[in-house]
Scaffold this motif. Structure first.
Motif, PDB file in Angstrom:
ATOM      1  N   UNK A  99      -6.524   2.679   5.592  1.00  0.00           N
ATOM      2  CA  UNK A  99      -5.576   3.786   5.724  1.00  0.00           C
ATOM      3  C   UNK A  99      -5.778   4.454   7.086  1.00  0.00           C
ATOM      4  N   UNK A 113       0.823  -1.216   0.000  1.00  0.00           N
ATOM      5  CA  UNK A 113       0.000   0.000   0.000  1.00  0.00           C
ATOM      6  C   UNK A 113       0.854   1.261   0.000  1.00  0.00           C
ATOM      7  N   UNK A 114       0.788   2.013  -1.085  1.00  0.00           N
ATOM      8  CA  UNK A 114       1.490   3.310  -1.120  1.00  0.00           C
ATOM      9  C   UNK A 114       0.906   4.239  -0.063  1.00  0.00           C
ATOM     10  N   UNK A 115      -0.408   4.150   0.131  1.00  0.00           N
ATOM     11  CA  UNK A 115      -1.056   4.895   1.214  1.00  0.00           C
ATOM     12  C   UNK A 115      -1.005   4.008   2.459  1.00  0.00           C
ATOM     13  N   UNK A 116       0.144   4.034   3.102  1.00  0.00           N
ATOM     14  CA  UNK A 116       0.401   3.076   4.182  1.00  0.00           C
ATOM     15  C   UNK A 116       0.042   3.702   5.524  1.00  0.00           C
ATOM     16  N   UNK A 117      -1.232   3.726   5.811  1.00  0.00           N
ATOM     17  CA  UNK A 117      -1.706   4.337   7.050  1.00  0.00           C
ATOM     18  C   UNK A 117      -1.710   3.363   8.220  1.00  0.00           C
ATOM     19  N   UNK A 118      -1.942   3.929   9.387  1.00  0.00           N
ATOM     20  CA  UNK A 118      -1.813   3.115  10.614  1.00  0.00           C
ATOM     21  C   UNK A 118      -2.808   1.974  10.670  1.00  0.00           C
TER      22      UNK A 118
END
Lengths: 397, 397
Positions: free
Chosen positions: A263, A234-239
């Motif tokens: 995300x 995931x490029x949008x690597x949220x918590x």
């Protein structure tokens, strides 16, 4: 057999309105307001922060994902809710490109919704490594799948014409060429039977405010094929995509499976409305829905073509390659649609000349369709779009 | 003078609970449920798709942005709502890096919320051009701002300790070194006076479910300084950030100003709750809020330190460099917090050993704080955390 009188009774439909725009925003499910009030008062109000566990908020993106998964033929545990469709397109595209590092083409078509193309453009610009967004006509996609292609980014049902791609065929062609596939199901989920697992789709994304009736701005979903789920980064690597979000580790470790595509904090209130909206689907057989959608569409096409020769069918005539909408071309389409809306038939207009009508069996029946034909005929035969009030151009509707 | 009895009456607070976790999730504003029902029934239910214009849904991300802008010292028209905080961090970071192409370091600190660091990691991995996320101790940030730094990514108030960065000073230092600044205001907006314009901040982002009480999963906001707004390119280039979203052009053209930071369809239902929550702020003077926040924090620190010597203050002692929370370190902090919650005082725990208490003047008064001290004292003096029921580790709370 699905009881469509029963599903219709589950929606609030305003007096005097024939609503043929459920392909843009589905109507209010009657149960949604009470469900929302419960979430706000009994959960947020009483449980406060403990609602994340006690009310199951934290687990809900996955639970709702499974409910949608059933409607799109996805295996349990392979769909997760959150964000908007544009953000989910970005996630799928970034992950797919990462899995095909040697290839430089994203293949899409001119019938794709512009936001999908825009998101691809923004990602290409950010990555700055010579990637190309190649946009061909919908009929040319099959032949354009070459070994240059990293990933195809296609909306199964064309938002303007309703033309339906052959998901299984194009996915097989993509795989034969070593490419991955992303299917945007914005106009498919809840509109017709979808079988992402059967078709072998790699990624699928969609929204829930159209045929799924989740409410304005309801969250999007993403499906990742289980064979890719632990490889797709995931490029949008949220918590909340982290393997252990509440350990607050300094470094990112993607979670197992589709959970990594989460995300940020999930939209609890929006999910409450969506949950109520998905209850409507519990008794619905997708084959019944499709049969009724086609029946309504055929009646509409036949009636409009017979009475309104100024309108040209923009949708495929063959129902097998048409979604659950019918579109007509007309140069004065914007004004004509305003005149129609003023008379209680709500469809919508898509530039440059498309009058678009969604046929949504959950709450639309043959009587509605026949009444809509009658009113449209009146607008067209009496040239009611010449009324200046109908000609002012607004942003939406 | 702000009337805090009046603001307190605007919230629903459960019987028998002292809520010191509004820095994680604010409580339910009493008016929010009716406001939500109105949006669902009168707008979604009756207006259907026409609500985008008639009910003002499409314009709301900007209107709510301005309401928040007032609380963070941003100029009108420079804040827009949408997505989650993690997504807004990504947007700001991608835009800032794009504006500093020759530089390779993103500077952050170990007090930043992990999701901000994770989002930076994901972006760095995707961009694959040798960028570095450099994480230093909070006290070392000032000296670490070198000419290698493209952008600083800092949360103004440390989510664990409550330590407050000097936004104006660090921004000036960053600018002197040719770097840009992104300020995460998750624990600042609604917690203390913020002046992003006065400080010269380049970008600011934040969430609305903590001190702003917008509800679980309420949307995030982003501010872009007007001097950058037309230069900052959105990597997440969605249709609602397009200059003419409803022209459905095939190519992306960013909109003017902060509007380009919009991505997908706005979360209408969540915005309804937030709108009601922001009404509470209409009569609030931020200087009064800050004075009361400090007064409550001082009472809490003094009382806890006097009665609970096992707890070590983790927050700065000087209120001038502390946000609106007070944290204590305690090795058995998780179990102690469970024992406290079981007795009606809700704070939270952050690994490895932080017991965290939010002091939120809108609905928390001196009597609450004194009662919380008394109950915490009981838990600590009677070692109530040894109760096995308190020792099981849950995901959240």
């Amino acid at each position: 057999m699905t009881d469509f009188e029963a599903t219709r009774a589950m929606f609030h439909l305003p007096e005097g309105v024939i609503y043929l725009d459920g392909n843009s925003l589905g109507p209010l499910p009657r149960a949604a307001t009470a469900r929302m009030a419960r979430t706000m008062q009994d959960e947020w109000g009483e449980m406060l922060i403990t609602g994340w566990n006690r009310a199951g908020w934290m687990a809900q993106p996955r639970a709702l994902g499974d409910r949608i998964g059933r409607l799109i033929g996805a295996e349990p545990g392979t769909v997760v809710l959150g964000d908007t469709l544009s953000v989910k397109v970005y996630q799928a595209l970034a992950a797919a490109l990462d899995m095909r590092p040697g290839r430089r083409v994203i293949l899409s078509d001119s019938g794709n919704f512009p936001s999908d193309l825009y998101m691809a453009e923004g990602l290409i610009r950010a990555l700055d490594r010579g990637l190309e967004l190649r946009v061909v006509a919908p009929e040319e996609v099959a032949d354009a799948i070459t070994e240059e292609v990293a990933v195809t980014l296609l909306t199964e049902v064309d938002y303007r014409t309703g033309r339906l791609h052959d998901m299984a065929d194009l996915t097989a062609r993509a795989h034969a060429a070593g490419a991955l596939t992303i299917w945007d199901l914005a106009h498919s989920a809840g509109a017709l039977p979808v079988d992402v697992a059967g078709a072998g789709a790699d990624f699928a994304v969609g929204c829930t405010y159209k045929y799924l009736n989740g409410g304005p701005g309801a969250p999007a979903f993403i499906h990742v094929a289980p064979r890719h789920a632990d490889a797709a980064f995931p490029a949008l690597s949220g918590w909340l995509g982290h393997d252990a979000p509440f350990d607050f580790e300094p470094a990112y470790r993607p979670g197992a499976g589709v959970e990594r595509m989460r995300v940020g904090t999930p939209p609890v209130l929006a999910m409450a409305a969506l949950d109520a909206a998905l209850d409507v689907w519990d008794g619905v057989d997708m084959a019944d829905l499709r049969a009724r959608s086609i029946a309504l569409s055929e009646i509409f096409i036949e009636g409009v073509e017979a009475a309104c020769p100024m309108l040209t069918l923009a949708s495929p005539r063959d129902p097998a390659i048409r979604g659950s909408q019918v579109s007509f071309r007309f140069a004065e389409g914007y004004a004509a649609m305003q005149a129609l809306i003023a008379r209680g038939v709500i469809g919508d207009f898509r530039a440059p000349d498309i009058m678009r009508f969604g046929l949504t069996p959950l709450y639309t029946g043959e009587r509605d369709v026949r009444a809509a034909i009658r009113i449209l005929t009146e607008v067209m035969q009496q040239r009611l779009w010449n009324d200046p009030a109908c000609r002012a151009r607004h942003a939406v509707t």
